[in-house]
Design an enzyme around this catalytic site. Structure first.
Site, PDB file in Angstrom:
ATOM      1  N   HIS A  94      -2.237   3.848   2.550  1.00 23.62           N
ATOM      2  CA  HIS A  94      -3.110   3.267   4.179  1.00 23.62           C
ATOM      3  C   HIS A  94      -3.047   4.173   5.107  1.00 23.62           C
ATOM      4  O   HIS A  94      -2.832   5.336   4.809  1.00 23.62           O
ATOM      5  CB  HIS A  94      -2.518   1.915   4.034  1.00 23.62           C
ATOM      6  N   GLU A 271       5.456   0.955  -5.429  1.00 24.51           N
ATOM      7  CA  GLU A 271       5.677  -0.266  -4.585  1.00 24.51           C
ATOM      8  C   GLU A 271       7.234  -0.560  -4.363  1.00 24.51           C
ATOM      9  O   GLU A 271       8.076  -1.123  -5.219  1.00 24.51           O
ATOM     10  CB  GLU A 271       4.953  -1.713  -5.126  1.00 24.51           C
TER      11      GLU A 271
HETATM   12 ZN    ZN Z   1      -0.303  -0.233  -0.398  1.00 19.31          ZN
END
Ligand code: ZN
Length: 308
Positions: A94, A271
């Site tokens: 992002h 993650e």
């Molecule tokens: Zn992400």
């Protein structure tokens, strides 16, 4: 909704650590590995999650040209260290600017198997600490450790609003690793799942051969990279593999991510935890924990590069 978390700060130029105030210093000596490499670093968490380093292999910061984005994305390698000659691309997931660029990031790009959004805003903790802030922080810590070991490190974006007001798009994120002929690429993320879902997982590219995507040559090496990153992450953070994805293995294979589908070099996503779970969020918002996360990821990269 467009918002910026309370901890958001504009990107800081890298400065000599000698000019930084030190609030709390913790000296760590890490000795290990078959090659006997060592990292010596002083770590000081100034309370807002940023960390200061000194000592060891860290090279003096290069002179930055603020009008040349390339200078902000690439740093020279040290001539010494176990990763000398290796190129690692770090992809902070992002971008803090994505919140202000909805139309740009919603544009569809081709990822081989289908068309997907250029990029997304990412998630955030319930208190508003954004995934985009998290990924940049871990990525910068990771860069410092990798450079100390001699790697050339390139970022896909460094939170520099003038150079990268948003994104880059997922297809370009892949191309940056490809163009750099990276020996390894790691994309840093944190998840946004339901409360009670906890732990980390590493995402591996599945075999895709469709359109511009052909992951078949990288499936094997990417799995090795992912397994090593998983091992290093467990060792340094003590985190458990995800209790909601990957069946307890900490590994998940996907064929729907443009950043993996379009890669021609070994690449994984990690993650690091679930921002929407209170216990995971307490870890993800800790600068001390993020340093452990960066160390764990770096150890995985070092292990992979030694074997490949
Ligand atoms: Zn992400």
């Amino acid at each position: 909704m467009s918002y910026v978390g309370p901890g958001f700060e504009p990107p800081q130029p890298r400065r000599s650590p000698l000019r930084r105030p030190v609030a709390v210093a913790l000296a760590l000596v890490v000795v290990g590995g078959p090659a006997g490499w060592f990292v010596w670093q002083a770590v000081a968490d100034d309370g807002d999650g940023r960390v200061m380093y000194s000592g060891g292999y860290e090279p003096l910061s290069p002179t930055l040209s603020p009008d040349d984005p390339a200078d902000l994305a690439t740093t020279p390698a040290s001539s010494a260290g176990p990763l000398a000659g290796k190129v690692v691309v770090v992809d902070p997931g992002h971008n803090p600017g994505n919140f202000q660029h909805s139309a740009d990031i919603n544009r569809k790009v081709n990822i081989g198997t289908n068309w997907k959004e250029c990029d997304t805003t990412g998630t955030a903790t319930n208190d508003g600490y954004t995934e985009a802030e998290f990924t940049l922080d871990v990525a910068r810590r990771l860069r410092t450790v990798l450079e100390q070991q001699g790697a050339t490190v390139k970022f896909t974006q460094d939170g520099d609003e003038s150079a990268r007001p948003f994104g880059p798009c997922v297809d370009e994120r892949a191309r940056i690793g490809n163009a750099a002929h990276a020996d390894a690429v790691v994309s840093i993320h944190a998840d946004g799942s339901g409360a009670g879902n906890r732990g980390f997982h590493v995402i591996l590219p599945g075999a895709v051969h469709d359109g511009a995507a052909d992951t078949r040559p990288i499936v094997g090496p990417s799995r090795l990279l992912g397994e090593r990153v998983k091992d290093g992450f467990v060792r340094e953070t003590g985190s458990a593999p995800s209790n909601y994805i990957g069946g307890g293995t900490g590994l998940d294979t996907r064929t729907d991510l443009g950043g993996l589908n379009l890669s021609t070099v070994p690449k994984v996503f990690i993650e690091c935890g679930n921002m929407r779970d209170g216990k995971d969020a307490a870890l993800l918002t800790s600068g001390v924990w993020r340093q452990k996360a960066a160390l764990g990821i770096s150890e995985g990269i070092v292990s992979f590069l030694r074997e490949s």
